[in-house]
Design a protein around this motif. Structure first.
Motif, PDB file in Angstrom:
ATOM      1  N   LEU A   1     118.270  54.371  62.952  1.00 20.68           N
ATOM      2  CA  LEU A   1     116.934  54.597  62.397  1.00 20.68           C
ATOM      3  C   LEU A   1     116.611  56.094  62.343  1.00 20.68           C
ATOM      4  O   LEU A   1     115.993  56.575  61.381  1.00 20.68           O
ATOM      5  CB  LEU A   1     115.875  53.868  63.227  1.00 20.68           C
ATOM      6  N   GLY A   2     117.040  56.823  63.367  1.00 18.54           N
ATOM      7  CA  GLY A   2     116.822  58.266  63.384  1.00 18.54           C
ATOM      8  C   GLY A   2     117.592  58.966  62.275  1.00 18.54           C
ATOM      9  O   GLY A   2     117.051  59.834  61.579  1.00 18.54           O
ATOM     10  N   ILE A   3     118.859  58.569  62.089  1.00 18.96           N
ATOM     11  CA  ILE A   3     119.682  59.156  61.030  1.00 18.96           C
ATOM     12  C   ILE A   3     119.108  58.817  59.658  1.00 18.96           C
ATOM     13  O   ILE A   3     119.043  59.666  58.763  1.00 18.96           O
ATOM     14  CB  ILE A   3     121.138  58.644  61.142  1.00 18.96           C
TER      15      ILE A   3
ATOM     16  N   GLY B   1     104.629  36.367  66.598  1.00 18.74           N
ATOM     17  CA  GLY B   1     105.727  37.323  66.714  1.00 18.74           C
ATOM     18  C   GLY B   1     106.311  37.350  68.116  1.00 18.74           C
ATOM     19  O   GLY B   1     105.645  37.000  69.086  1.00 18.74           O
ATOM     20  N   SER B   2     107.590  37.745  68.217  1.00 19.30           N
ATOM     21  CA  SER B   2     108.299  37.739  69.501  1.00 19.30           C
ATOM     22  C   SER B   2     108.272  39.109  70.172  1.00 19.30           C
ATOM     23  O   SER B   2     108.506  40.128  69.519  1.00 19.30           O
ATOM     24  CB  SER B   2     109.767  37.330  69.290  1.00 19.30           C
ATOM     25  N   ILE B   3     107.965  39.108  71.463  1.00 18.69           N
ATOM     26  CA  ILE B   3     108.033  40.355  72.228  1.00 18.69           C
ATOM     27  C   ILE B   3     108.981  40.165  73.414  1.00 18.69           C
ATOM     28  O   ILE B   3     109.290  39.035  73.800  1.00 18.69           O
ATOM     29  CB  ILE B   3     106.652  40.806  72.735  1.00 18.69           C
ATOM     30  N   GLY B   4     109.431  41.263  73.972  1.00 19.66           N
ATOM     31  CA  GLY B   4     110.342  41.208  75.103  1.00 19.66           C
ATOM     32  C   GLY B   4     110.550  42.608  75.642  1.00 19.66           C
ATOM     33  O   GLY B   4     109.839  43.547  75.268  1.00 19.66           O
ATOM     34  N   ILE B   5     111.547  42.755  76.490  1.00 22.11           N
ATOM     35  CA  ILE B   5     111.835  44.059  77.077  1.00 22.11           C
ATOM     36  C   ILE B   5     112.190  45.068  75.992  1.00 22.11           C
ATOM     37  O   ILE B   5     111.898  46.261  76.098  1.00 22.11           O
ATOM     38  CB  ILE B   5     112.985  43.955  78.119  1.00 22.11           C
ATOM     39  N   GLY B   6     112.791  44.563  74.886  1.00 17.37           N
ATOM     40  CA  GLY B   6     113.157  45.435  73.775  1.00 17.37           C
ATOM     41  C   GLY B   6     111.951  46.061  73.107  1.00 17.37           C
ATOM     42  O   GLY B   6     112.025  47.185  72.601  1.00 17.37           O
ATOM     43  N   THR B   7     110.838  45.358  73.119  1.00 21.06           N
ATOM     44  CA  THR B   7     109.598  45.891  72.540  1.00 21.06           C
ATOM     45  C   THR B   7     109.174  47.147  73.294  1.00 21.06           C
ATOM     46  O   THR B   7     108.799  48.155  72.691  1.00 21.06           O
ATOM     47  CB  THR B   7     108.473  44.835  72.608  1.00 21.06           C
ATOM     48  N   VAL B   8     109.237  47.073  74.620  1.00 18.42           N
ATOM     49  CA  VAL B   8     108.875  48.220  75.464  1.00 18.42           C
ATOM     50  C   VAL B   8     109.877  49.347  75.275  1.00 18.42           C
ATOM     51  O   VAL B   8     109.494  50.523  75.145  1.00 18.42           O
ATOM     52  CB  VAL B   8     108.818  47.804  76.945  1.00 18.42           C
ATOM     53  N   ILE B   9     111.172  49.001  75.245  1.00 20.43           N
ATOM     54  CA  ILE B   9     112.222  50.011  75.092  1.00 20.43           C
ATOM     55  C   ILE B   9     112.040  50.780  73.793  1.00 20.43           C
ATOM     56  O   ILE B   9     112.082  52.016  73.766  1.00 20.43           O
ATOM     57  CB  ILE B   9     113.622  49.352  75.128  1.00 20.43           C
ATOM     58  N   MET B  10     111.816  50.051  72.696  1.00 20.42           N
ATOM     59  CA  MET B  10     111.682  50.717  71.396  1.00 20.42           C
ATOM     60  C   MET B  10     110.396  51.522  71.306  1.00 20.42           C
ATOM     61  O   MET B  10     110.380  52.617  70.727  1.00 20.42           O
ATOM     62  CB  MET B  10     111.763  49.687  70.270  1.00 20.42           C
ATOM     63  N   ALA B  11     109.317  50.994  71.861  1.00 17.30           N
ATOM     64  CA  ALA B  11     108.055  51.725  71.850  1.00 17.30           C
ATOM     65  C   ALA B  11     108.196  53.067  72.574  1.00 17.30           C
ATOM     66  O   ALA B  11     107.604  54.073  72.180  1.00 17.30           O
ATOM     67  CB  ALA B  11     106.951  50.889  72.486  1.00 17.30           C
TER      68      ALA B  11
ATOM     69  N   ILE C   1     112.043  55.091  70.568  1.00 18.42           N
ATOM     70  CA  ILE C   1     112.334  55.331  69.157  1.00 18.42           C
ATOM     71  C   ILE C   1     111.986  56.765  68.755  1.00 18.42           C
ATOM     72  O   ILE C   1     112.741  57.420  68.017  1.00 18.42           O
ATOM     73  CB  ILE C   1     111.599  54.309  68.247  1.00 18.42           C
ATOM     74  N   GLY C   2     110.888  57.277  69.277  1.00 25.77           N
ATOM     75  CA  GLY C   2     110.503  58.662  68.984  1.00 25.77           C
ATOM     76  C   GLY C   2     111.526  59.645  69.518  1.00 25.77           C
ATOM     77  O   GLY C   2     111.847  60.645  68.863  1.00 25.77           O
ATOM     78  N   PHE C   3     112.073  59.344  70.701  1.00 20.35           N
ATOM     79  CA  PHE C   3     113.096  60.201  71.305  1.00 20.35           C
ATOM     80  C   PHE C   3     114.336  60.266  70.424  1.00 20.35           C
ATOM     81  O   PHE C   3     114.893  61.348  70.190  1.00 20.35           O
ATOM     82  CB  PHE C   3     113.468  59.672  72.687  1.00 20.35           C
ATOM     83  N   PHE C   4     114.787  59.102  69.926  1.00 19.30           N
ATOM     84  CA  PHE C   4     116.001  59.065  69.105  1.00 19.30           C
ATOM     85  C   PHE C   4     115.796  59.811  67.785  1.00 19.30           C
ATOM     86  O   PHE C   4     116.690  60.540  67.331  1.00 19.30           O
ATOM     87  CB  PHE C   4     116.428  57.618  68.836  1.00 19.30           C
ATOM     88  N   VAL C   5     114.645  59.625  67.165  1.00 18.40           N
ATOM     89  CA  VAL C   5     114.368  60.326  65.909  1.00 18.40           C
ATOM     90  C   VAL C   5     114.339  61.835  66.148  1.00 18.40           C
ATOM     91  O   VAL C   5     114.949  62.612  65.406  1.00 18.40           O
ATOM     92  CB  VAL C   5     113.026  59.855  65.303  1.00 18.40           C
ATOM     93  N   GLN C   6     113.657  62.254  67.213  1.00 11.77           N
ATOM     94  CA  GLN C   6     113.576  63.680  67.544  1.00 11.77           C
ATOM     95  C   GLN C   6     114.952  64.243  67.876  1.00 11.77           C
ATOM     96  O   GLN C   6     115.280  65.379  67.498  1.00 11.77           O
ATOM     97  CB  GLN C   6     112.619  63.884  68.715  1.00 11.77           C
ATOM     98  N   LEU C   7     115.782  63.456  68.568  1.00 10.29           N
ATOM     99  CA  LEU C   7     117.132  63.888  68.925  1.00 10.29           C
ATOM    100  C   LEU C   7     117.964  64.170  67.674  1.00 10.29           C
ATOM    101  O   LEU C   7     118.633  65.208  67.579  1.00 10.29           O
ATOM    102  CB  LEU C   7     117.816  62.813  69.780  1.00 10.29           C
ATOM    103  N   ILE C   8     117.922  63.239  66.708  1.00 15.11           N
ATOM    104  CA  ILE C   8     118.679  63.411  65.467  1.00 15.11           C
ATOM    105  C   ILE C   8     118.175  64.624  64.706  1.00 15.11           C
ATOM    106  O   ILE C   8     118.960  65.440  64.201  1.00 15.11           O
ATOM    107  CB  ILE C   8     118.569  62.145  64.587  1.00 15.11           C
TER     108      ILE C   8
ATOM    109  N   MET D   1     120.889  47.553  70.400  1.00 12.03           N
ATOM    110  CA  MET D   1     119.523  48.025  70.177  1.00 12.03           C
ATOM    111  C   MET D   1     119.469  49.555  70.204  1.00 12.03           C
ATOM    112  O   MET D   1     118.817  50.180  69.355  1.00 12.03           O
ATOM    113  CB  MET D   1     118.582  47.456  71.234  1.00 12.03           C
ATOM    114  N   MET D   2     120.144  50.167  71.181  1.00 11.43           N
ATOM    115  CA  MET D   2     120.152  51.622  71.289  1.00 11.43           C
ATOM    116  C   MET D   2     120.787  52.249  70.039  1.00 11.43           C
ATOM    117  O   MET D   2     120.272  53.222  69.482  1.00 11.43           O
ATOM    118  CB  MET D   2     120.923  52.061  72.535  1.00 11.43           C
TER     119      MET D   2
END
Length: 227
Positions: free
Chosen positions: A128-130, A180-190, A193-200, A121-122
């Motif tokens: 996605l950022g790249i 739709g399915s939610i889980g811990i990954g939903t919280v992680i990505m929410a 995801i902005g951090f990873f895009v900004q990092l790239i 997932m990470m």
């Protein structure tokens, strides 16, 4: 002797072809990142929760649901005054197609080990950022969902953070309501995801405000002027 006008036109065509190759590469990588986060099976990102719920409701694929929603959003954006780029239209059609291609052919593996799934997932968010860097960098317009965020920000005079949060919470709630399915990954990505895009963007010194997008309307007007 080769005509100078021919050389200029040929060079322009070559540059446009290169731009679209780069655009398609970025969109394909975006689909790879999306499928990685889906196949991690830890919970989907808000928009994918909505897409999955729609897919279950109407017995279609997630890719098809992504395309349908993208078309609706592009029409809405256009009505609200947001300009549409060739990248917008390509994003609208190709990401869903690429997602279905990857998932139907099982090109992205599925793992049972929880640690590997978290890493997947990470890494998916990093991809996605790249991908965002590549497809936005060609300057052919933003994606439908980013366009919606931009036009609503302009119309409501609210901050990007408030508008984006409102959109993602809304689609998440609707997505859960329709299966739709939610889980811990939903919280992680929410949260990340902005951090990873900004990092790239920071690593590659990419300033999105310096990108001047080319829009479909401008090209159509140019064609009419040549007639």
């Amino acid at each position: 002797m080769i005509n100078d006008k021919y050389i200029i036109n040929h060079s322009s065509i070559v540059n446009k072809v290169k731009l679209f190759i780069k655009l398609f590469l970025g969109l394909f990588l975006y689909a790879v990142g999306e499928v990685m986060t889906i196949n991690a099976n830890l919970g989907l990102a808000p928009w994918d929760v909505f897409h999955q719920g729609l897919a279950k409701t109407f017995c279609i694929t997630i890719g098809q649901a992504t395309i349908i929603i993208s078309i609706v959003i592009v029409i809405l954006n256009s009505i609200l005054g947001e300009r549409i780029g060739w990248g917008t239209l390509s994003n609208m059609l190709l990401i869903g197609f690429f997602m279905d291609f990857l998932m139907k052919n099982h090109l992205i593996p599925v793992f049972n080990n929880i640690l590997i799934r978290i890493i997947m997932m990470m890494f998916g968010m990093l991809v996605l950022g790249i991908a965002s860097l590549i497809y936005l960098g060609v300057g052919l317009g933003s994606g439908p969902r980013d366009g919606l965020m931009i036009v609503l920000t302009k119309k409501t005079k609210k901050s990007v953070r408030i508008v984006r949060t409102f959109i993602e919470v809304s689609v998440l709630i609707i997505g859960v309501m329709i299966g739709g399915s939610i889980g811990i990954g939903t919280v992680i990505m929410a949260c990340l995801i902005g951090f990873f895009v900004q990092l790239i963007f920071k690593i590659f010194k990419f300033d999105i405000e310096k990108i001047h997008h080319k829009f479909v309307g401008k090209d159509i007007n140019f064609i009419h002027q040549q007639e």
